[in-house]
Design a protein around this motif. Structure first.
Motif, PDB file in Angstrom:
ATOM      1  N   UNK A 395       0.830  -1.212   0.000  1.00  0.00           N
ATOM      2  CA  UNK A 395       0.000   0.000   0.000  1.00  0.00           C
ATOM      3  C   UNK A 395       0.854   1.247   0.000  1.00  0.00           C
ATOM      4  N   UNK A 396       1.830   1.266   0.887  1.00  0.00           N
ATOM      5  CA  UNK A 396       2.682   2.446   1.027  1.00  0.00           C
ATOM      6  C   UNK A 396       3.435   2.736  -0.271  1.00  0.00           C
ATOM      7  N   UNK A 397       3.990   1.701  -0.879  1.00  0.00           N
ATOM      8  CA  UNK A 397       4.784   1.895  -2.090  1.00  0.00           C
ATOM      9  C   UNK A 397       3.938   2.368  -3.259  1.00  0.00           C
ATOM     10  N   UNK A 398       2.745   1.827  -3.395  1.00  0.00           N
ATOM     11  CA  UNK A 398       1.911   2.199  -4.538  1.00  0.00           C
ATOM     12  C   UNK A 398       1.269   3.571  -4.353  1.00  0.00           C
ATOM     13  N   UNK A 399       1.200   4.059  -3.123  1.00  0.00           N
ATOM     14  CA  UNK A 399       0.645   5.393  -2.870  1.00  0.00           C
ATOM     15  C   UNK A 399       1.700   6.490  -2.981  1.00  0.00           C
ATOM     16  N   UNK A 442       0.818  20.444   1.448  1.00  0.00           N
ATOM     17  CA  UNK A 442       1.884  19.451   1.366  1.00  0.00           C
ATOM     18  C   UNK A 442       1.525  18.097   1.929  1.00  0.00           C
ATOM     19  N   UNK A 443       0.384  17.960   2.585  1.00  0.00           N
ATOM     20  CA  UNK A 443       0.014  16.676   3.170  1.00  0.00           C
ATOM     21  C   UNK A 443      -0.612  15.765   2.122  1.00  0.00           C
ATOM     22  N   UNK A 444      -0.372  14.468   2.269  1.00  0.00           N
ATOM     23  CA  UNK A 444      -0.965  13.455   1.401  1.00  0.00           C
ATOM     24  C   UNK A 444      -1.876  12.565   2.234  1.00  0.00           C
ATOM     25  N   UNK A 445      -2.672  11.779   1.544  1.00  0.00           N
ATOM     26  CA  UNK A 445      -3.570  10.865   2.237  1.00  0.00           C
ATOM     27  C   UNK A 445      -2.793   9.847   3.059  1.00  0.00           C
ATOM     28  N   UNK A 446      -1.662   9.371   2.529  1.00  0.00           N
ATOM     29  CA  UNK A 446      -0.857   8.401   3.268  1.00  0.00           C
ATOM     30  C   UNK A 446      -0.283   9.012   4.542  1.00  0.00           C
ATOM     31  N   UNK A 453      -3.227   6.720  12.367  1.00  0.00           N
ATOM     32  CA  UNK A 453      -3.353   5.260  12.418  1.00  0.00           C
ATOM     33  C   UNK A 453      -4.728   4.815  11.906  1.00  0.00           C
ATOM     34  N   UNK A 454      -4.987   5.174  10.626  1.00  0.00           N
ATOM     35  CA  UNK A 454      -6.300   4.897  10.036  1.00  0.00           C
ATOM     36  C   UNK A 454      -6.256   3.675   9.129  1.00  0.00           C
ATOM     37  N   UNK A 455      -7.424   3.101   8.887  1.00  0.00           N
ATOM     38  CA  UNK A 455      -7.585   2.072   7.871  1.00  0.00           C
ATOM     39  C   UNK A 455      -7.772   2.788   6.526  1.00  0.00           C
ATOM     40  N   UNK A 456      -6.802   2.622   5.624  1.00  0.00           N
ATOM     41  CA  UNK A 456      -6.789   3.394   4.378  1.00  0.00           C
ATOM     42  C   UNK A 456      -8.044   3.161   3.538  1.00  0.00           C
ATOM     43  N   UNK A 481     -12.959   8.572  10.386  1.00  0.00           N
ATOM     44  CA  UNK A 481     -13.599   7.357  10.881  1.00  0.00           C
ATOM     45  C   UNK A 481     -12.692   6.170  10.543  1.00  0.00           C
ATOM     46  N   UNK A 482     -12.535   5.255  11.495  1.00  0.00           N
ATOM     47  CA  UNK A 482     -11.643   4.114  11.277  1.00  0.00           C
ATOM     48  C   UNK A 482     -10.227   4.405  11.690  1.00  0.00           C
ATOM     49  N   UNK A 483     -10.012   5.456  12.481  1.00  0.00           N
ATOM     50  CA  UNK A 483      -8.665   5.825  12.942  1.00  0.00           C
ATOM     51  C   UNK A 483      -8.557   5.567  14.443  1.00  0.00           C
TER      52      UNK A 483
END
Length: 485
Positions: A395-399, A442-446, A453-456, A481-483
């Motif tokens: 997930x991290x790499x593809x984002x 400058x912030x991203x979703x990741x 600590x969210x469920x992406x 929600x989900x964090x």
């Protein structure tokens, strides 16, 4: 006494009894006469066989043997027309409709060795194509090309095809066409990469132009293009080729030429000059690309059947089809990373793309969707892609973005009172406690996902973010929600 020997005796007896001034026949002309007579003998025997005279099977098989002898004699003479011999073989094969109970003395040309009589499948199993591999130089050059500079491309195509074979081969079988022809065309057209697109706009494993694709029900629209689907593209290709065979008297080379050079041109050339692609006045009518295309397709088809004779060895892999029922939203890119490369040193990106052509690599595919995949990947998916460090790593790499994010801190505003500072801090805490967050420059979703600590996948769904990159913007409100933080 063999028919060929009898014919030679008669011909030479006639020659020696003639006048001294008579024109001396050449060895080539004598062979041409023999060949014509052998074809007549075969035809007469075949007609008698159809009336119920089973003894004619022996005569028919004998004619085949004679024609082989005459072909061998012709090929030893530099000036003898190889096209004449090949055409004779083709005529004989087209007449062959004996049952599989033919006499045990039959040669390799006997009908039991020619599959599906009455259809084009016999052409790829016939001596016609075998003779091309032995005596036709363009064909030999094409085989050499697949075995040298394009060997890697050929092997990749072979592997790509075998993972899709269960989708493609049945379509050709239902149409009465040989699988080797399908492989030859696919290899030349795309190498088994179903998302190939030419500069002219032809697309898919068998490279259909948009208009031709629509004609054969390969529809396209927003988000999908059926030209990419290996099963439907093969079905359309089989229909197209059978149309050409019907128009062109089942000439294999002319039908293949029409696929590349245009069906209108094929009809015109056939009507004006006949259907022997290798005749000079036919061959030169086609553009250079088509003159290369025909032997390349035939050579790939021949190697598909006889690769071991040229030193080709294929990887012993399990191509059994299976499926993956997604237990969480994911992308083909993520799957490729978390699956690793067990059983396949090149990884699984191409295979997954080919089997699931309607999904883009970075497009999120919802939980519960069933993807086509080799059966042997099921265990690796459960172990590495449902959850755990490999899945999170994918997930991290593809984002990750291709360009760096440059952080520009907001201007520092000196607070007038401590009370104001306390109020700003309280506001920030309030934002978090209310389950919302305002995106900063400058912030991203990741980044937000890691911070809180969210469920992406849940974060994407709750905030209705758009694939494939799920871009967020400064000032945008994110529902947390989900964090866990």
């Amino acid at each position: 006494m063999r028919i060929s020997r009898l014919l030679v005796t008669i011909l030479f007896a006639g020659f020696f009894s003639g006048s001294a001034d008579a024109a001396k026949p050449t060895r080539e002309s004598l062979l041409y006469t023999q060949i014509d007579q052998t074809l007549k003998t075969y035809q007469q025997a075949r007609d008698l066989y159809e009336t119920g005279d089973d003894s004619q099977l022996v005569v028919m098989n004998k004619a085949i043997e004679d024609l082989e002898d005459q072909a061998n004699q012709c090929f030893k003479l530099k000036t003898c027309s190889k096209t004449k011999v090949i055409s004779a073989y083709e005529q004989l094969i087209k007449q062959s409709d004996m049952p599989s109970s033919a006499a045990s003395g039959a040669t390799a040309l006997a009908p039991q060795n020619i599959p599906a009589l009455g259809t084009t499948i016999k052409l790829l199993g016939s001596r016609n194509l075998e003779l091309l591999t032995k005596y036709n130089e363009p064909m030999q050059a094409a085989i050499a090309n697949w075995l040298t500079v394009n060997r890697g491309f050929f092997m990749d195509s072979w592997e790509n095809y075998h993972y899709m074979r269960y989708l493609m081969a049945p379509e050709y079988e239902k149409a009465g066409l040989p699988e080797a022809l399908l492989f030859g065309m696919m290899t030349k057209e795309s190498g088994g990469k179903v998302h190939s697109v030419s500069r002219a706009g032809a697309a898919g494993p068998l490279q259909f132009m948009p208009a031709t694709g629509r004609r054969f029900k390969l529809d396209s629209g927003p988000g999908y293009d059926m030209r990419y689907d290996p099963q439907f593209a093969t079905r359309a290709n089989a229909q197209y080729m059978n149309e050409r065979f019907e128009e062109l008297n089942r000439s294999l080379e002319m039908a293949i030429a029409g696929y590349n050079g245009g069906e209108g041109r094929a009809r015109r050339i056939y009507g004006e000059r006949g259907g022997d692609f290798w005749q000079e006045n036919v061959y030169t009518e086609w553009p250079a690309e088509t003159r290369d295309y025909v032997p390349a397709v035939l050579a790939a088809a021949w190697l598909f059947l006889h690769g071991h004779e040229y030193g080709l060895t294929y990887p012993k892999l399990d191509y059994s089809p299976g499926s993956l029922t997604l237990q969480r939203a994911t992308t083909i890119n993520e799957l490729t990373i978390c699956l690793g490369n067990p059983h396949n040193q090149s990884g699984w990106f191409r295979v997954l793309r080919n089997l699931n052509p309607h999904y883009e690599p970075g497009q999120y595919i919802a939980q519960g969707i069933v993807l086509r995949a080799p059966k042997k990947l099921v265990a690796s998916y459960q172990a590495n892609c449902v959850g755990g460090p490999r899945s999170e790593q994918a997930k991290m790499l593809t984002q990750a973005r291709k360009t760096p994010v440059f952080y520009r801190p907001a201007p520092v505003i000196v607070a007038e009172t401590t009370a104001n500072d306390d109020m700003d801090s309280a506001s920030a805490v309030s934002q978090k406690h209310n389950g919302k967050y305002i995106v900063k420059p400058g912030e991203t979703l990741m980044m937000i996902t890691r911070t809180f600590d969210c469920d992406l996948s849940r974060l994407i769904k709750v905030n209705d973010l758009s694939p494939p990159n799920y871009v967020i913007h400064p000032g945008q409100e994110i529902i947390l929600i989900g964090c866990k933080k």
